[in-house]
Structures are given as structure tokens and as C-alpha cells.
Design a protein around this motif. Sequence first.
Motif, short mmCIF file in Angstrom:
data_model
loop_
_atom_site.label_atom_id
_atom_site.label_comp_id
_atom_site.label_asym_id
_atom_site.label_seq_id
_atom_site.Cartn_x
_atom_site.Cartn_y
_atom_site.Cartn_z
N VAL A 190 -3.50 2.10 -11.81
CA VAL A 190 -2.53 1.49 -11.25
C VAL A 190 -1.16 2.23 -11.19
O VAL A 190 -0.33 1.85 -10.13
N ASP B 285 -1.86 4.01 -7.68
CA ASP B 285 -1.83 3.44 -6.50
C ASP B 285 -0.99 2.22 -6.64
O ASP B 285 -0.94 1.63 -5.21
N HIS B 286 -0.49 1.85 -7.55
CA HIS B 286 0.43 0.43 -7.39
C HIS B 286 1.76 0.59 -8.09
O HIS B 286 2.51 -0.46 -8.03
N THR B 287 2.10 1.71 -8.07
CA THR B 287 3.67 2.03 -8.70
C THR B 287 4.11 3.17 -7.58
O THR B 287 3.74 3.72 -6.93
#
Lengths: 329, 513
Positions: free
Chosen positions: A193, A196-198
Motif C-alpha cells: 500500500v 503503490d498507493h501513497t
Amino acid sequence: MSRKGDMSNFFIRYGFLIVVAVSFVGLGLVQPAFWSGPNQFSILLGVTVYAILALGLTFTLVIDGLDLSVGSTAAMTVMAASYCMVVAEMSGTATVLTCLALGALIGLVNGILIVRLRIPDLLATLGTMFLIQGLQLIPSGGRSIGTGMILPNGEEAAGSFSDGFLFLGQGRLFDLVPTPVLFMLALAVIVYVVLDHTRWGRVFYAIGGNAEAARLVGAEVDRYRIVAYVLSGLIASVGGIILAARVGRGDVSSGGGLLLDAVGAALIGFAVLGARRPNAFGTIVGAIFVGMLLNGLTMLNLPYFWQDFIKGVVLVAALAFTFGLARRR
Amino acid sequence: MTAVSVRDIGKRFGPTVALHGVSFDFNPGEIFALVGANGAGKSTLIKIICGYYPDYDGEILVDGKPVRFSSPHEAYRNGIATVHQLIDQGVVPNMTIAENLALAELLVGEGAPFFYRPQQIARRAAEIAARMGLDHLDLDMQVADLAQSDRQLIAIARALATDPKLLILDEPTSSLSEREADRLFSRLDRLRREGVAILYVSHRLHEIERIADRVGVIRDGRFGGLLQAPFKVTEIVTAMVGDLDRAEDRVAVVPDQSGAPRLELRDLVVMPGAPPLNLVARAGEIVGVTGLIGAGKSELAQCLFGLRQPVSGQILVDGSPVASASAAQAIGNGIFLVPEDRAANAVIPEFTIRHNITLPFLRDFGALFSWSGLIRHDAEKRAAMRMIGAMGVKCDGESAEIGSLSGGNQQKVVVARWLVKPSRVLLLDEPYQGIDIRSRHDINAHLRANCRDRAVIVFAADLDEILEVADRVVVLNHGAVAGQQLVGAIDRRQLVHWAAQAPQSREKGRAAV
């Protein structure tokens, strides 16, 4: 797109996962015991420590660095945890916090050596690797630490590993899932996370891709690079804590091989989904694949001394795939 | 008699056809300029001629005999010498000039002596240097200590040492100042008289107008025309971009000098020993800053963006002084910079177009709570699509890797990055480096359409590029403003004079010491 292009794209993307699936099915067909639940968990348990190290290492790979000190950081954590519990008679919580702080501190030192003093990453972390390997021996006078050990002053150590601490390495959820496996999977999700997502993950990758460009869009590049090493050290100490809790003693030789296994897993991860770059999912798949292969082959009576050779073959094949085939895309 | 000819050269990369069979002849004693927009197939053709792509259709003739090269080295041995755009790939910086000149023959070539023989190298190097007219250089100097233009001459001299049939120069002036380029041209003139066939590739059409004997045009992978000197830049442009009738249109409109001063520089000394610089840029205005290399353009841009600290003086934004100690602080102060040299300073190569566009302002695409750091991918995607549409980026969607784009489209992406959000001052340092004219127009049109609230400053050495976009042209010379003109009253000769004049104040200062 031509059909040929589609096919090769498909193989670059899923080729590695197909190899994993084929091995899984193949090993089970030859040796059905391979598929049993307990064996699957034993595979996962076997890869836990170096998979965790590899997850930490992934941060440094993402910023185009490398941390060679993760193995010795984990080994030192094993000694530190044992010392805290057995000799210093600290509580489980205090032990864990001390170990995490030590790991983060080592990472900070690495980061400062690399970013502020501009020592090349490989050399700096090679140096700290040696330093830590030596340092961990000093408090116990070069001996392993276990319950009831004789201290250098001739007295017997009074402390022991607390049950709570040991649960971190030996416990099982629902009497089935080993706690270390849960830690590993949870950590993998967190790292995935974050990367890849912050926005921080994005900046980590940007720094690895072109550090100057990252600086010119306003990223505090030096700070991010130090943080990557701190995370690497911190996560390595998580691996060390779990290892200490699993074996329940501080063995002076416990860190051997961890570094190479961790680096191998992270590098194999480049090939997963054709990512061609360090990534959390690939790292964990790489670690599990190596563990699964060794487990299965051992069941088929492969002599133990073949293990490193097999790991090497997988690593070289994955790297050849990543850098040779996938770049033609 | 032609030295080298290419016949019906075709090349495909997977499903895309880069060249559809083009033919050109290169004659001895002639400078042949090859032009084409980015992605037209110009570099593909060059790479085929110099042996990088062994796999192509058609044939190459050297002295009338068909040849086929399987490697650049083979092309070189057959008399095709290439000097690539990046000079530092053509010279070895930590060796002396003499060693560089003799490198191919006496150090690594076939039949090179086993022992390092300094006198032999010095002798051969002196011969090569004399031919190229490098008399002004001490051959024992390290190449690393030389100016770009001298390195360029050395790279060319090295290429000429083997008496090539064809000398290919790929963007040879891209890192040279106008004066340095002039020197290069006079050398090329001399080589032409000696009968060397030169294939000259450049985006700078005024150079081509000046030195080329013939111009070959490639358009969309096809033969686009062949022009004989004398020709006009407008003719070349028309052949390159065809129906683009705005090719010579200016984007700049009647300059409006009524906007509020956004940026004000008071007695700013951008580099040690330079006189103070004073300048105002207004909202809604595009200021073009030009000057020779060393005039302080880059230094000024770096001071404004926090990459360099001014020696003294003040930078005011909207009337209040700002001091930026880093790029991050400058961005916080509302000053954005599109840096020069996109490959080194702007593009994140493995990133998609979307990730490249949104990188500076990821915070604006936050999900949940900002402390979570999570990115809302859909919002990010929408912003990227909007910018791709607005700038006219030609791509297979926002998730294509930026590396798959042509140079001009990559440049649009890194410009778009700074237009996602409003800024008070937008700086663009050499934004047209190595991009085609159509991309330049797209970028300029978008800057014009979006400059309402910001002051835009374009830094470029090329006067034509500046005149195409700016409302006001500011000429820097040795770190200070030598003069400025509004777009309605441009006098080229005056601008060039300002750029080229001797720095009086500095000479005076020196005399006083």
C-alpha cells in the motif's frame, strides 16, 4: 497490436506466475504430501524471516540503493532481544521496542553515511554489516545467549523469554496459522500500500527513476533516502524479533544466509508481473517461490547441499528474464 | 559522383512503420542537411546509415558499391563517421586531447601498438589537429578542462582522422552558444572545400539556411522534399510540416503591460562579479529572456527556483520578498520551473505519463485523510487526461510509459506537470530543446491560453524561439539586463547587438582592481 506482440506481452507479465503455478502443481502431483495444509504453512513459516527482510530491502532498492546490512541487523536483533530478556530481564514489550529502536538506529546510520557523507550505498552498508556482526558479540562475550546461561562474571542469568514474546514466533492463530506468517503477510500488504498507493511511495519510485528530476519537483530527496534506510533497518529488526521468538535463544550464528536469501527474493520479485522494478508483491512471491521449490525438492529427496545452487538458478533465471526479455517490450 | 547514397530505405519496429522507403544522395564537398519533425524518421535513417540497425529494407551504396553494415564499427570502417548529439559520448574526458585524437588508431584500433608510445601519439595527434585547425589548443590538456565547442571540434577531428566518405553530424550545435556555433561553421566550410561529404542534422533551421547546400526533408517516414540552396526557412518549414499554415505565426498577441507586477527583481546579482539585475514580470505576460551561453540565463532561473542563492538583491513575488532555499520552497512560494534538459532533469523514465504529470502535486489527489498519504487514482487519472487533451500529447492513453513518446510529446508532458495547478510565476528553461516545431506550437499555444494569472518567463538562447512566444524580449549579457523590447517593436539587429556587446561594466570593474 499483432498476435505475436500480445503473446510476448502476456508471457512477460504472467510468465513468472505461470512458472510458480506449474511448480506448485507439478511438485504436488509427484509428491501429494506437498499439498497438505501443514506443509503449506511450513513453507510459509520457512520463508518468513528473509521475506520480511526482503520487504525492508525493497525500499532501498526502490530508491536505487541497496542495504547489505539487513542480515546482520536481524542477527543483531536476535542477540539484543535475548540479552534484553535473559540478562536484562526486561518485559516483552520493552524488548520489542528496544529492538525496533536499534534497527531504526542502524538504518539511520546507514542513511547518514550514504546521504550526508556520500559513501556509495554498497560500501557503506557493507561496512555497517561488518560493524554490526562484530558489535553483537560484545555484550555476551562472544557466546550465545540462552536461559540459564553463565554470565562473564560467573553468575547464572536469571531472566527467561516471556511467553508473550515467544508467541510472536511460535504462536498459531486458530491452532493453524503461525503468527510469523501473519506478520509477514500484514507487512507485505502495508509495504504494498505504501509503495503503490501513497504519495510517499510514488516519490520513492521517482527518486529511484531520476533523483534530480524528483528534486526539481520539490521532493526532499535526501530525507526520503534516509527514510528508506531507516525503514529497511526497522523492518530487518522485525525479522530479527520473530527469529528470536521462534528459536527462543540468541545464537551467535543465527544470521547466516539471511542477507543473500533476502536480496535474492527482492531481485526475483522484479520479474513478477513484468514489473522490472522492485515491488512488494513481487518480493513476497519471490520469497515464497524459493521456499516452495526447496521444500518440494527436499521432499523428493534432493540433498540439502543442492539448495543454494537451486536458489542461484532461480535468481539468475529471474534476472535474465527481467533484464533480457522484458526490456524488449 | 556521390560518396554515399541510400536507396528505398524502409524500417519497421514491430507493427509501426518508421520509414517507408526514402532515398538520398550525399555528395563530396557538400553539406546536406536532413530535417524532419520529431518522430518523422530522421534519427531512424541516421541510425541505419551508421550501422545501429542492421535490419532494414533497401540498400546503402558507398562509392556506388552496395554495402550492408552489421554494427556501427563496420560502418565506421567503411568510411561513415558519426559525431553524436551528446558530445561527451564522443570524447573521453579524462584523457588528453592528443590521446583522444589518436585513440581510434593508436590505442584501441586494429594494429595498434602493444606499448603506449607517447611520441607516436603526439605526432599523429598533431597531424590530425592541424587538419582540423585546432592550433589554439594545447594537445596535452585534459579534455575535461575544455569548453563544449572545443570538445565538439575534437570529436569531429577524431571522426575525420580516418578520411571518412561521409561525416554525420547529429545536432552538433545543441549545446553550443551562437559564437561557438559560428566557429564550428567556419570549420565545416573548410571541410566542404576539402571535399568531405557532410550529413548535417539539426532542429535549428536558421543554421541550415546558412550553411547547407541541399536540404532533404523527411515527413512521416516518407520523402518530404529536396531543396537546393539558396532556400528560406519558411520553405523548409513548409516541407517539414506541410499544411500547418501557422508555422510562422506568432502566438504572442499585442502585449498588455497593464497587469499587476507578479515578479520583481531588485538589484539581483545572480553570480559573483555580475552587475545587479532589475526586471519586472506581470500577470498575463510572457517574457522571453535570451542571451548567449554564460550571460546568466540559467543562473537567473536557478536563483528564482531556489537552486542557487543570489549574491545579493531581492526577489519579490506580488510585492513581498521571497527567499527560496530549495525547489520545494520555491514551489511553496508559487514559483514553478520547467528545467532544461528534460532527460536529465524532468522525465522519470519508468513512470507512466500520468505519474509524470501528477508528481509535483500528489497531495492534491489525496484520499481519506491527508496524513494517510493515499492517492485517489481516479482523480489523478482525470487530471492527467485533461492535461493530455489540453496539450495535445500524442499517446496511447495516460498509462503509457513516457519513454514510448517522441521528444516533443515528452516535453509537453513535463510542461503539463506545472500547469496542473495555478502558479504565480512559471519559468521555462530552454523548453524547446530538441523538439519539433509542431510540439513547440502546441506548448506555446497552451502557455498563451493559460497565462492569465501567472507571469511566464521563457529562457532560451534561440532568438527565433523567443520571438515566437514572448510579449517582451529581455536580453541578458554577463548577468544583467542589456536591453529589452516589446513585441511590436522588435529590432533583431539591436537584440543581437545587446547579446553580443562587450560587458562594459565588468571590464571597468576589472580595470579598477
